[in-house]
Design a protein around this motif. Structure first.
Motif, PDB file in Angstrom:
ATOM      1  N   LEU A  74       0.855  -1.190   0.000  1.00  0.00           N
ATOM      2  CA  LEU A  74       0.000   0.000   0.000  1.00  0.00           C
ATOM      3  C   LEU A  74       0.887   1.234   0.000  1.00  0.00           C
ATOM      4  CD1 LEU A  74      -2.828   1.222   0.160  1.00  0.00           C
ATOM      5  CD2 LEU A  74      -2.641   1.130   2.655  1.00  0.00           C
ATOM      6  N   ASP A  75       0.693   2.087  -0.996  1.00  0.00           N
ATOM      7  CA  ASP A  75       1.474   3.317  -1.139  1.00  0.00           C
ATOM      8  C   ASP A  75       0.550   4.504  -0.917  1.00  0.00           C
ATOM      9  OD1 ASP A  75       3.354   5.217  -1.689  1.00  0.00           O
ATOM     10  OD2 ASP A  75       3.279   4.965  -3.870  1.00  0.00           O
ATOM     11  N   GLN A  76       0.817   5.266   0.134  1.00  0.00           N
ATOM     12  CA  GLN A  76       0.033   6.450   0.456  1.00  0.00           C
ATOM     13  C   GLN A  76       0.868   7.694   0.176  1.00  0.00           C
ATOM     14  OE1 GLN A  76      -1.346   6.193   4.483  1.00  0.00           O
ATOM     15  NE2 GLN A  76      -2.803   4.577   4.048  1.00  0.00           N
ATOM     16  N   ASN A  77       0.326   8.549  -0.682  1.00  0.00           N
ATOM     17  CA  ASN A  77       1.010   9.791  -1.024  1.00  0.00           C
ATOM     18  C   ASN A  77      -0.019  10.909  -1.107  1.00  0.00           C
ATOM     19  OD1 ASN A  77      -0.276   9.266  -3.499  1.00  0.00           O
ATOM     20  ND2 ASN A  77       1.550   8.259  -4.317  1.00  0.00           N
ATOM     21  N   SER A  78       0.403  12.042  -1.629  1.00  0.00           N
ATOM     22  CA  SER A  78      -0.489  13.197  -1.698  1.00  0.00           C
ATOM     23  C   SER A  78      -1.676  12.985  -2.630  1.00  0.00           C
ATOM     24  CB  SER A  78       0.303  14.433  -2.159  1.00  0.00           C
ATOM     25  OG  SER A  78       0.885  14.190  -3.442  1.00  0.00           O
ATOM     26  N   SER A  79      -1.531  12.096  -3.616  1.00  0.00           N
ATOM     27  CA  SER A  79      -2.617  11.844  -4.562  1.00  0.00           C
ATOM     28  C   SER A  79      -3.618  10.816  -4.046  1.00  0.00           C
ATOM     29  CB  SER A  79      -2.053  11.364  -5.906  1.00  0.00           C
ATOM     30  OG  SER A  79      -1.309  10.167  -5.733  1.00  0.00           O
ATOM     31  N   GLY A  80      -3.337  10.162  -2.924  1.00  0.00           N
ATOM     32  CA  GLY A  80      -4.248   9.187  -2.355  1.00  0.00           C
ATOM     33  C   GLY A  80      -3.580   7.844  -2.146  1.00  0.00           C
ATOM     34  N   LYS A  81      -4.386   6.802  -2.037  1.00  0.00           N
ATOM     35  CA  LYS A  81      -3.902   5.446  -1.818  1.00  0.00           C
ATOM     36  C   LYS A  81      -3.744   4.734  -3.153  1.00  0.00           C
ATOM     37  CE  LYS A  81      -6.192   5.026   2.672  1.00  0.00           C
ATOM     38  NZ  LYS A  81      -7.166   4.251   3.486  1.00  0.00           N
ATOM     39  N   LEU A  82      -2.598   4.102  -3.344  1.00  0.00           N
ATOM     40  CA  LEU A  82      -2.320   3.348  -4.551  1.00  0.00           C
ATOM     41  C   LEU A  82      -1.654   2.029  -4.175  1.00  0.00           C
ATOM     42  CD1 LEU A  82      -0.906   6.183  -6.865  1.00  0.00           C
ATOM     43  CD2 LEU A  82      -3.201   5.200  -6.933  1.00  0.00           C
ATOM     44  N   ILE A  83      -1.635   1.108  -5.130  1.00  0.00           N
ATOM     45  CA  ILE A  83      -0.956  -0.170  -4.946  1.00  0.00           C
ATOM     46  C   ILE A  83       0.420  -0.090  -5.582  1.00  0.00           C
ATOM     47  CG2 ILE A  83      -0.921  -2.577  -5.690  1.00  0.00           C
ATOM     48  CD1 ILE A  83      -3.817  -2.780  -5.217  1.00  0.00           C
ATOM     49  N   CYS A  84       1.411  -0.465  -4.819  1.00  0.00           N
ATOM     50  CA  CYS A  84       2.780  -0.547  -5.326  1.00  0.00           C
ATOM     51  C   CYS A  84       3.103  -2.017  -5.570  1.00  0.00           C
ATOM     52  CB  CYS A  84       3.755   0.070  -4.317  1.00  0.00           C
ATOM     53  SG  CYS A  84       5.475   0.049  -4.867  1.00  0.00           S
ATOM     54  N   TRP A  85       3.243  -2.383  -6.838  1.00  0.00           N
ATOM     55  CA  TRP A  85       3.489  -3.775  -7.205  1.00  0.00           C
ATOM     56  C   TRP A  85       4.982  -4.084  -7.122  1.00  0.00           C
ATOM     57  CZ3 TRP A  85      -0.369  -7.244  -8.066  1.00  0.00           C
ATOM     58  CH2 TRP A  85      -1.654  -6.724  -8.302  1.00  0.00           C
ATOM     59  N   LYS A  86       5.312  -5.183  -6.469  1.00  0.00           N
ATOM     60  CA  LYS A  86       6.703  -5.644  -6.438  1.00  0.00           C
ATOM     61  C   LYS A  86       7.114  -6.259  -7.768  1.00  0.00           C
ATOM     62  CE  LYS A  86       6.328  -6.753  -1.495  1.00  0.00           C
ATOM     63  NZ  LYS A  86       6.458  -7.830  -0.473  1.00  0.00           N
TER      64      LYS A  86
END
Length: 246
Positions: A74-86
């Protein structure tokens, strides 16, 4: 309780008056031998509850997520929550992962719901030719998600089904043989719209109205399902009108 002719009676129960004597009627089931007996009354039939939500069963997606089998974070940044794929999504085994993510459509708790929906979106966007061979394995998760009759699960399942139809060529045609498993629930909720009079239905703007989502889904299934799509949709939903022939 009331007293009549020296006897105690409960006014809430059904009674029969014969020759000045009050007798209590016994409640029995309908279409049985007891219903032909004297001083009996048949019970009302049970409600079908076709639109009542049903508790979803535990999913394999939750077990796999708790064991850490999915290559994502789970990648949380200024644009919101996104999925970070390995691993890039296009390099994954779609026969293994895509049915698992579709089974996660029945999840309504965080983070399982977020990962399943976002995972479906990413896999369908990067899948291309890998999606079509997996279509037969997606029917069971879609059917179980629709059979929950839960409005929240119905919305996300319809969105996922719409994206699946347009994700790759011939996917819509591959779904035609499975209309009998998916469309009965859509026929139940097809006319489930709110009648607010002169008020504003904000669910239409947010694409959360179940009746409108079902109509959009049926139109996509007809457009991308080939020449036999309309006949099969009409067989399961008699009130549906073609948008291609008209």
């Amino acid at each position: 309780m009331t007293t009549m002719w020296g006897k105690m009676y409960d006014l809430r129960a059904p009674y029969n008056v014969r020759g000045g004597e009050i007798t209590c009627l016994r409640v029995v089931r309908g279409f049985t031998r007891e219903s032909w007996q004297k001083d009996t009354i048949t019970d009302c039939p049970p409600r079908a509850c076709s639109t009542c939500p049903r508790c979803p069963r535990p999913t394999l997606f939750r077990k796999c997520y708790d064991r850490g089998e999915f290559p994502m974070l789970l990648d949380q940044n200024s644009s919101g929550k996104l999925i970070c794929w390995k691993v890039p999504p296009e390099n994954l085994d779609y026969h293994h992962y895509l049915p698992l993510f579709f089974e996660g459509l029945r999840e309504i708790e965080h983070p399982y719901a977020f990962f399943s929906r976002q995972g479906i979106h990413d896999l369908l966007v990067h899948g291309c030719d890998k999606v079509l061979p997996v279509v037969p394995h997606l029917i069971a998760p879609i059917r179980e998600a629709l059979n929950t009759r839960c409005p929240q699960i119905l919305r996300v399942t319809l969105h996922a089904l719409q994206q699946l139809v347009v994700s790759a060529p011939k996917v819509g045609e591959a779904l035609v043989p499975y209309y009998r498993q998916m469309l009965p629930v859509l026929n139940i909720f097809r006319n489930k719209n709110l009648n607010l009079g002169d008020e504003i239905e904000y669910g239409q703007y947010k694409r959360e109205n179940i009746g409108d989502l079902i109509q959009e889904t049926l139109e996509l299934l007809e457009r991308y399902g080939g020449e036999d799509a309309f006949i099969n949709i009409k067989y399961m939903i008699p009130t549906y009108e073609s948008v291609v022939l008209n």
